[in-house]
Scaffold this motif. Sequence first.
Motif, PDB file in Angstrom:
ATOM      1  N   LEU A 139      45.418  36.961  42.190  1.00  0.00           N
ATOM      2  CA  LEU A 139      46.589  37.108  41.338  1.00  0.00           C
ATOM      3  C   LEU A 139      47.604  35.979  41.498  1.00  0.00           C
ATOM      4  O   LEU A 139      48.510  35.843  40.681  1.00  0.00           O
ATOM      5  N   TYR A 140      47.463  35.152  42.523  1.00  0.00           N
ATOM      6  CA  TYR A 140      48.355  33.992  42.690  1.00  0.00           C
ATOM      7  C   TYR A 140      47.733  32.708  42.166  1.00  0.00           C
ATOM      8  O   TYR A 140      48.385  31.939  41.473  1.00  0.00           O
ATOM      9  N   SER A 141      46.469  32.462  42.487  1.00  0.00           N
ATOM     10  CA  SER A 141      45.845  31.201  42.056  1.00  0.00           C
ATOM     11  C   SER A 141      45.289  31.268  40.642  1.00  0.00           C
ATOM     12  O   SER A 141      45.073  30.246  40.015  1.00  0.00           O
ATOM     13  N   GLY A 142      45.023  32.490  40.136  1.00  0.00           N
ATOM     14  CA  GLY A 142      44.466  32.631  38.794  1.00  0.00           C
ATOM     15  C   GLY A 142      42.987  32.305  38.719  1.00  0.00           C
ATOM     16  O   GLY A 142      42.479  31.986  37.649  1.00  0.00           O
ATOM     17  N   ILE A 143      42.273  32.418  39.833  1.00  0.00           N
ATOM     18  CA  ILE A 143      40.853  32.052  39.868  1.00  0.00           C
ATOM     19  C   ILE A 143      39.973  33.298  39.985  1.00  0.00           C
ATOM     20  O   ILE A 143      40.182  34.139  40.859  1.00  0.00           O
ATOM     21  N   TRP A 144      38.989  33.383  39.082  1.00  0.00           N
ATOM     22  CA  TRP A 144      37.950  34.414  39.160  1.00  0.00           C
ATOM     23  C   TRP A 144      36.823  33.901  40.039  1.00  0.00           C
ATOM     24  O   TRP A 144      36.457  32.736  39.969  1.00  0.00           O
ATOM     25  N   ARG A 145      36.257  34.787  40.858  1.00  0.00           N
ATOM     26  CA  ARG A 145      35.108  34.446  41.704  1.00  0.00           C
ATOM     27  C   ARG A 145      34.087  35.567  41.649  1.00  0.00           C
ATOM     28  O   ARG A 145      34.440  36.734  41.497  1.00  0.00           O
ATOM     29  N   THR A 146      32.821  35.198  41.814  1.00  0.00           N
ATOM     30  CA  THR A 146      31.755  36.172  42.033  1.00  0.00           C
ATOM     31  C   THR A 146      31.560  36.290  43.535  1.00  0.00           C
ATOM     32  O   THR A 146      31.445  35.274  44.225  1.00  0.00           O
ATOM     33  N   ILE A 147      31.564  37.506  44.042  1.00  0.00           N
ATOM     34  CA  ILE A 147      31.414  37.724  45.478  1.00  0.00           C
ATOM     35  C   ILE A 147      29.949  38.061  45.752  1.00  0.00           C
ATOM     36  O   ILE A 147      29.407  39.029  45.217  1.00  0.00           O
ATOM     37  N   ASN A 148      29.337  37.253  46.579  1.00  0.00           N
ATOM     38  CA  ASN A 148      27.950  37.504  46.969  1.00  0.00           C
ATOM     39  C   ASN A 148      27.938  38.457  48.159  1.00  0.00           C
ATOM     40  O   ASN A 148      28.717  38.293  49.096  1.00  0.00           O
ATOM     41  N   TYR A 149      27.069  39.431  48.088  1.00  0.00           N
ATOM     42  CA  TYR A 149      26.971  40.394  49.178  1.00  0.00           C
ATOM     43  C   TYR A 149      25.517  40.777  49.375  1.00  0.00           C
ATOM     44  O   TYR A 149      24.675  40.599  48.504  1.00  0.00           O
ATOM     45  N   GLU A 150      25.242  41.307  50.536  1.00  0.00           N
ATOM     46  CA  GLU A 150      23.876  41.712  50.892  1.00  0.00           C
ATOM     47  C   GLU A 150      23.834  43.242  50.931  1.00  0.00           C
ATOM     48  O   GLU A 150      24.723  43.889  51.484  1.00  0.00           O
ATOM     49  N   VAL A 151      22.797  43.810  50.333  1.00  0.00           N
ATOM     50  CA  VAL A 151      22.615  45.249  50.347  1.00  0.00           C
ATOM     51  C   VAL A 151      21.631  45.584  51.451  1.00  0.00           C
ATOM     52  O   VAL A 151      20.531  45.041  51.508  1.00  0.00           O
ATOM     53  N   ARG A 152      22.060  46.474  52.343  1.00  0.00           N
ATOM     54  CA  ARG A 152      21.188  46.904  53.431  1.00  0.00           C
ATOM     55  C   ARG A 152      20.888  48.379  53.285  1.00  0.00           C
ATOM     56  O   ARG A 152      21.782  49.178  53.006  1.00  0.00           O
ATOM     57  N   ASP A 153      19.658  48.730  53.517  1.00  0.00           N
ATOM     58  CA  ASP A 153      19.263  50.141  53.494  1.00  0.00           C
ATOM     59  C   ASP A 153      19.577  50.732  54.864  1.00  0.00           C
ATOM     60  O   ASP A 153      18.982  50.361  55.859  1.00  0.00           O
ATOM     61  N   THR A 154      20.555  51.623  54.918  1.00  0.00           N
ATOM     62  CA  THR A 154      20.946  52.221  56.185  1.00  0.00           C
ATOM     63  C   THR A 154      20.316  53.586  56.403  1.00  0.00           C
ATOM     64  O   THR A 154      20.622  54.258  57.383  1.00  0.00           O
TER      65      THR A 154
END
Length: 141
Positions: free
Chosen positions: A124-139
């Motif tokens: 909300l300050y820089s005005g930049i959209w990003r895609t967040i990469n995440y890992e899905v783990r089967d718990t």
Amino acid sequence: GSTGATLNDMWVLPLKSSSHEWRKLLIDTKHGVQPEGLSSHACAAYKTRLLIHGGKTATTTSAALYSFTFDTQRWEAVKATNIGPLLYGHTVDVLDDVLYVYGGYTYHKGDHETGNCQLFSYDLYSGIWRTINYEVRDTRS
């Protein structure tokens, strides 16, 4: 079910009032930019504002981000340095001045929609959209 209607009106339910009756807000449309009619958009409270992201318009999926200031009762388009996700039926939340967007659908011409399992953020300050990469783990064990 959905009728496909898109609206741009805004209603409030004053919880501190003894009447607890919904009332339509009269928005100052001479100043600022009011969002076009939307359905299946997402919103989150942020400080003294309400943020609205995405949704379906009458013809397409929106990537727009709008801010409604409660004190002035005015809308403004939130400017970004890049284009955010085209989504509807998604969720949003704000944490530490960052809007997080997850899930939802993207509409394609020919009445075809694609599900989304990506996580996005908007600073909300820089005005930049990003895609967040995440890992899905089967718990499950």
